[in-house]
Design an enzyme around this catalytic site. Sequence first.
Site, PDB file in Angstrom:
ATOM      1  N   ARG A  49       0.865  -1.190   0.000  1.00 57.03           N
ATOM      2  CA  ARG A  49       0.000   0.000   0.000  1.00 57.03           C
ATOM      3  C   ARG A  49       0.890   1.225   0.000  1.00 57.03           C
ATOM      4  O   ARG A  49       2.111   1.132   0.082  1.00 57.03           O
ATOM      5  CB  ARG A  49      -1.018  -0.001   1.148  1.00 57.03           C
ATOM      6  CG  ARG A  49      -0.660  -0.617   2.453  1.00 57.03           C
ATOM      7  CD  ARG A  49       0.475   0.058   3.187  1.00 57.03           C
ATOM      8  NE  ARG A  49       0.275   1.481   3.348  1.00 57.03           N
ATOM      9  CZ  ARG A  49       1.219   2.359   3.596  1.00 57.03           C
ATOM     10  NH1 ARG A  49       2.489   1.949   3.729  1.00 57.03           N
ATOM     11  NH2 ARG A  49       0.976   3.636   3.730  1.00 57.03           N
ATOM     12  N   GLY A  50       0.251   2.411  -0.082  1.00 60.80           N
ATOM     13  CA  GLY A  50       1.013   3.652  -0.254  1.00 60.80           C
ATOM     14  C   GLY A  50       1.052   3.936  -1.749  1.00 60.80           C
ATOM     15  O   GLY A  50       1.423   3.049  -2.539  1.00 60.80           O
ATOM     16  N   ALA A  51       0.663   5.158  -2.131  1.00 59.02           N
ATOM     17  CA  ALA A  51       0.439   5.442  -3.559  1.00 59.02           C
ATOM     18  C   ALA A  51       1.618   5.066  -4.473  1.00 59.02           C
ATOM     19  O   ALA A  51       1.432   4.332  -5.454  1.00 59.02           O
ATOM     20  CB  ALA A  51       0.042   6.909  -3.722  1.00 59.02           C
TER      21      ALA A  51
ATOM     22  N   ARG B 189      -7.594  -0.106  -6.394  1.00 64.44           N
ATOM     23  CA  ARG B 189      -7.751   0.977  -5.412  1.00 64.44           C
ATOM     24  C   ARG B 189      -7.962   2.287  -6.175  1.00 64.44           C
ATOM     25  O   ARG B 189      -7.086   2.709  -6.937  1.00 64.44           O
ATOM     26  CB  ARG B 189      -6.527   1.046  -4.486  1.00 64.44           C
ATOM     27  CG  ARG B 189      -6.395  -0.233  -3.630  1.00 64.44           C
ATOM     28  CD  ARG B 189      -5.571  -0.024  -2.406  1.00 64.44           C
ATOM     29  NE  ARG B 189      -6.201   0.841  -1.447  1.00 64.44           N
ATOM     30  CZ  ARG B 189      -5.566   1.331  -0.392  1.00 64.44           C
ATOM     31  NH1 ARG B 189      -4.285   1.057  -0.193  1.00 64.44           N
ATOM     32  NH2 ARG B 189      -6.196   2.120   0.461  1.00 64.44           N
TER      33      ARG B 189
ATOM     34  N   GLN C 262      -1.530   2.411  10.018  1.00 64.30           N
ATOM     35  CA  GLN C 262      -0.257   2.521   9.273  1.00 64.30           C
ATOM     36  C   GLN C 262       0.794   3.296  10.057  1.00 64.30           C
ATOM     37  O   GLN C 262       1.986   3.045   9.910  1.00 64.30           O
ATOM     38  CB  GLN C 262      -0.491   3.214   7.921  1.00 64.30           C
ATOM     39  CG  GLN C 262      -1.276   2.410   6.908  1.00 64.30           C
ATOM     40  CD  GLN C 262      -2.751   2.729   6.959  1.00 64.30           C
ATOM     41  OE1 GLN C 262      -3.291   3.084   8.010  1.00 64.30           O
ATOM     42  NE2 GLN C 262      -3.432   2.604   5.847  1.00 64.30           N
TER      43      GLN C 262
ATOM     44  N   ASP D 176      -2.095  10.898  -1.877  1.00 62.79           N
ATOM     45  CA  ASP D 176      -2.564   9.858  -2.812  1.00 62.79           C
ATOM     46  C   ASP D 176      -2.976  10.446  -4.157  1.00 62.79           C
ATOM     47  O   ASP D 176      -2.864   9.785  -5.190  1.00 62.79           O
ATOM     48  CB  ASP D 176      -3.721   9.079  -2.197  1.00 62.79           C
ATOM     49  CG  ASP D 176      -3.172   8.122  -1.160  1.00 62.79           C
ATOM     50  OD1 ASP D 176      -2.924   8.563  -0.023  1.00 62.79           O
ATOM     51  OD2 ASP D 176      -2.915   6.952  -1.519  1.00 62.79           O
TER      52      ASP D 176
ATOM     53  N   ASN E 126      -5.310  12.424   0.955  1.00 64.94           N
ATOM     54  CA  ASN E 126      -4.362  11.563   1.676  1.00 64.94           C
ATOM     55  C   ASN E 126      -5.175  10.772   2.699  1.00 64.94           C
ATOM     56  O   ASN E 126      -6.407  10.927   2.803  1.00 64.94           O
ATOM     57  CB  ASN E 126      -3.266  12.402   2.340  1.00 64.94           C
ATOM     58  CG  ASN E 126      -2.128  11.540   2.874  1.00 64.94           C
ATOM     59  OD1 ASN E 126      -1.619  10.675   2.163  1.00 64.94           O
ATOM     60  ND2 ASN E 126      -1.738  11.748   4.123  1.00 64.94           N
ATOM     61  N   LYS E 127      -4.513   9.936   3.436  1.00 64.36           N
ATOM     62  CA  LYS E 127      -5.167   9.052   4.405  1.00 64.36           C
ATOM     63  C   LYS E 127      -6.181   9.791   5.278  1.00 64.36           C
ATOM     64  O   LYS E 127      -5.923  10.910   5.732  1.00 64.36           O
ATOM     65  CB  LYS E 127      -4.084   8.404   5.268  1.00 64.36           C
ATOM     66  CG  LYS E 127      -4.550   7.451   6.338  1.00 64.36           C
ATOM     67  CD  LYS E 127      -5.498   6.383   5.836  1.00 64.36           C
ATOM     68  CE  LYS E 127      -4.957   5.602   4.668  1.00 64.36           C
ATOM     69  NZ  LYS E 127      -6.004   4.770   4.010  1.00 64.36           N
TER      70      LYS E 127
HETATM   71  O1  MRU Z   1      -4.434   3.231   2.350  1.00 65.39           O
HETATM   72  P1  MRU Z   1      -2.963   3.445   2.197  1.00 65.39           P
HETATM   73  O2  MRU Z   1      -2.158   2.881   3.313  1.00 65.39           O
HETATM   74  O3  MRU Z   1      -2.477   2.983   0.833  1.00 65.39           O
HETATM   75  O4  MRU Z   1      -2.793   5.018   2.245  1.00 65.39           O
HETATM   76  C1  MRU Z   1      -1.507   5.556   2.174  1.00 65.39           C
HETATM   77  C2  MRU Z   1      -1.460   7.022   2.340  1.00 65.39           C
HETATM   78  O5  MRU Z   1      -2.456   7.686   2.511  1.00 65.39           O
HETATM   79  C3  MRU Z   1      -0.106   7.651   2.179  1.00 65.39           C
HETATM   80  O6  MRU Z   1       0.006   8.772   2.989  1.00 65.39           O
HETATM   81  C4  MRU Z   1       0.069   8.073   0.717  1.00 65.39           C
HETATM   82  O7  MRU Z   1      -0.180   7.000  -0.137  1.00 65.39           O
HETATM   83  C5  MRU Z   1       1.428   8.617   0.451  1.00 65.39           C
HETATM   84  S1  MRU Z   1       2.627   7.333   0.443  1.00 65.39           S
HETATM   85  C6  MRU Z   1       4.144   7.983   0.036  1.00 65.39           C
END
Ligand code: MRU
Length: 341
Positions: free
Chosen positions: A45-47, A86, A193, A234, A244-245
């Site tokens: 996970r993470g963009a 996603r 996270q 994201d 973002n999250k």
């Molecule tokens: O749901 P996730 O864990 O994929 O969400 C991740 C985030 O919101 C991060 O802050 C974002 O992807 C930036 S990662 C460099």
Amino acid sequence: MLPTIEWRGDRVVMIDQRKLPGEELYVECRDSESVAEAIETMIIRGAPAIGVAAAYGVALGFLAVKDGGRAAADFAVISDRLRRTRPTARNLFWALERMKAVFEAHRSLPLADQQARLVREALEIEREDVEINERIGRHGAALIADGVSVLTHCNAGGLATAAYGTAIGVIRAAFEQGKKIRVFADETRPVLQGARLTAWELEKLGIPYAVITDNMAGWLMRQGEISLAVVGADRIAANGDTANKIGTYPVAVLARENGLPFYVAAPLSTFDFTLADGDGIPIEERPAAEVREIAGRLIVPAGAKVRNPAFDVTPARYISAIITEKGVARPPYGKSLAALK
Ligand code: MRU
């Protein structure tokens, strides 16, 4: 460098982020379907990391194509499946578009050569991501003074990218320059996270930190214990509105209320210039079990209804600067981001 994902010729291996920090388990994906499932279930996970995984998913899927006459149809099926994993992370669609462009450009080659080109492109996307993150880190470190304490939300570190991290990349670049830094990591309910992944990374990097629950940031800001906030993204619209999250938006509002800088760190592959503002950003709604349970244990009455939007959008007016690999953009973002593009 942290091991997020690795290409092994006929498979990709990723660290299972659902199991951290308790177990360091590695998952092997031998076909594009298992990569798609790994993205959906947040093994990865993470963009930016999702983008890298999707590129490898395309490469793996296309390696299984046997009939050159069906290459275009098969490519579309592989890519469509990955696209449906996603919806919010722009990097997913960016990586798929980039793989498609390579496929289109080499359609006249024999199948084996097309396959080799796609593998090469996916490897290149991973390699570039590390370089881009290090550049973001260098630009961002200039905004971090010696002796500050930094709040971050979710995980925008090595695990969320190919290796170095965006928001955590900024923190670690400043730390590597010898600045004394303390990090507050929001735990980031419901998937935790921050508590599980950011804390795990900071521990490995030797950067001093404390985990806080998501409702503590305002009070610590008011007490003068937090100097600034830096988060990842994201998807960022053309005017700077940033998805973002979930929980990022309240952090930004609290930072403004307390007169603290609020920074976003992200590669240009996270920007969606087709969207004028954040209203058009698709927000993923994830399974109810993530809210209803903690570590598999029900924490609400059995019949309780819940909501689980996985992201929120922070209006650009709350963002002090956006740190990219090409430099630091300041408001008004319509102008400054267009110049970086
Ligand atoms: O749901 P996730 O864990 O994929 O969400 C991740 C985030 O919101 C991060 O802050 C974002 O992807 C930036 S990662 C460099």
